[in-house]
Design an enzyme around this catalytic site. Structure first.
Site, PDB file in Angstrom:
ATOM      1  N   LEU A  32       5.846  -0.962   4.634  1.00 26.91           N
ATOM      2  CA  LEU A  32       5.393   0.126   3.766  1.00 26.91           C
ATOM      3  C   LEU A  32       4.542   1.137   4.526  1.00 26.91           C
ATOM      4  CD1 LEU A  32       4.378  -1.907   0.588  1.00 26.91           C
ATOM      5  CD2 LEU A  32       6.382  -0.436   0.869  1.00 26.91           C
ATOM      6  N   ASP A 151     -15.357   4.234   2.933  1.00 26.66           N
ATOM      7  CA  ASP A 151     -14.228   4.880   3.598  1.00 26.66           C
ATOM      8  C   ASP A 151     -13.358   5.602   2.566  1.00 26.66           C
ATOM      9  OD1 ASP A 151     -12.673   5.622   5.781  1.00 26.66           O
ATOM     10  OD2 ASP A 151     -11.454   3.793   5.724  1.00 26.66           O
TER      11      ASP A 151
END
Length: 184
Positions: A32, A151
């Site tokens: 993916l 993040d």
């Protein structure tokens, strides 16, 4: 490289479709995506359900860094185990030996915000408001569990385009801050 990592269940740099991993629990379908620390694969679990399997890259398994990397990954697993919220990724399974991996729900038709932007797509005002409220709801939940993501960026925000739902993901550098409450 340490011999403890040279087992059949270890993730190879490029996994072929139909590769079976982790005591026959997962069968790889396709890759993916990948990032600095690992790759994410579409897989089927033993029940045939589609899942996303994230594994730490093999080249990071050096003897010098292995203990630190394992502690880092264990922290991410422990943080993910806390979560059960519609706008925060959950964890189905995880392992540390012989390879470090996390199994999460696979969301068909999903796209990261960064991929959405790269494709030149835009948002309506209504979508911006809706996704903003979902993001704030997810962050409020995360913070209520004393976790800071650290993040937050478009590539760590998954859009479930089928259900118009935003999901916060990738807690690799997140921190638990509960200890800080006692000092402020």
């Amino acid at each position: 490289m340490n011999d403890r990592h040279n087992q059949d269940t270890e993730l190879k740099p490029d996994i072929a479709a139909d590769t079976v991993l982790y005591d026959n629990k997962y069968r790889i379908i396709s890759e993916l995506g990948s990032g600095g620390f690992g790759k994410v694969y579409l897989a089927h679990d033993a029940a045939g359900k589609q899942v996303a399997l994230k594994e730490i890259k093999k080249d990071l398994y050096t003897d010098e860094a292995y203990g630190q990397l394992k502690d880092y990954f264990r922290r991410e697993i422990d943080i993910l185990k806390k979560f059960y919220h519609e706008h925060v990724i959950s964890i189905n399974d995880a392992g540390l030996d012989p390879a470090m991996y996390i199994v999460m729900p696979y969301i068909e038709g999903s796209l990261s915000f960064s991929d959405w932007i790269k494709q030149g797509k835009s948002f309506t005002e209504e979508q911006i408001f809706d996704y903003s409220m979902q993001l704030l709801g997810g962050l409020k939940y995360i913070h209520s569990l004393d976790v800071i993501h650290r993040d937050m960026k478009p590539s760590n925000l998954l859009m479930d385009t089928k259900n118009n739902k935003l999901i916060i993901m990738d807690f690799g550098i997140s921190k638990s801050f509960s200890i800080c409450r006692y000092f402020t």
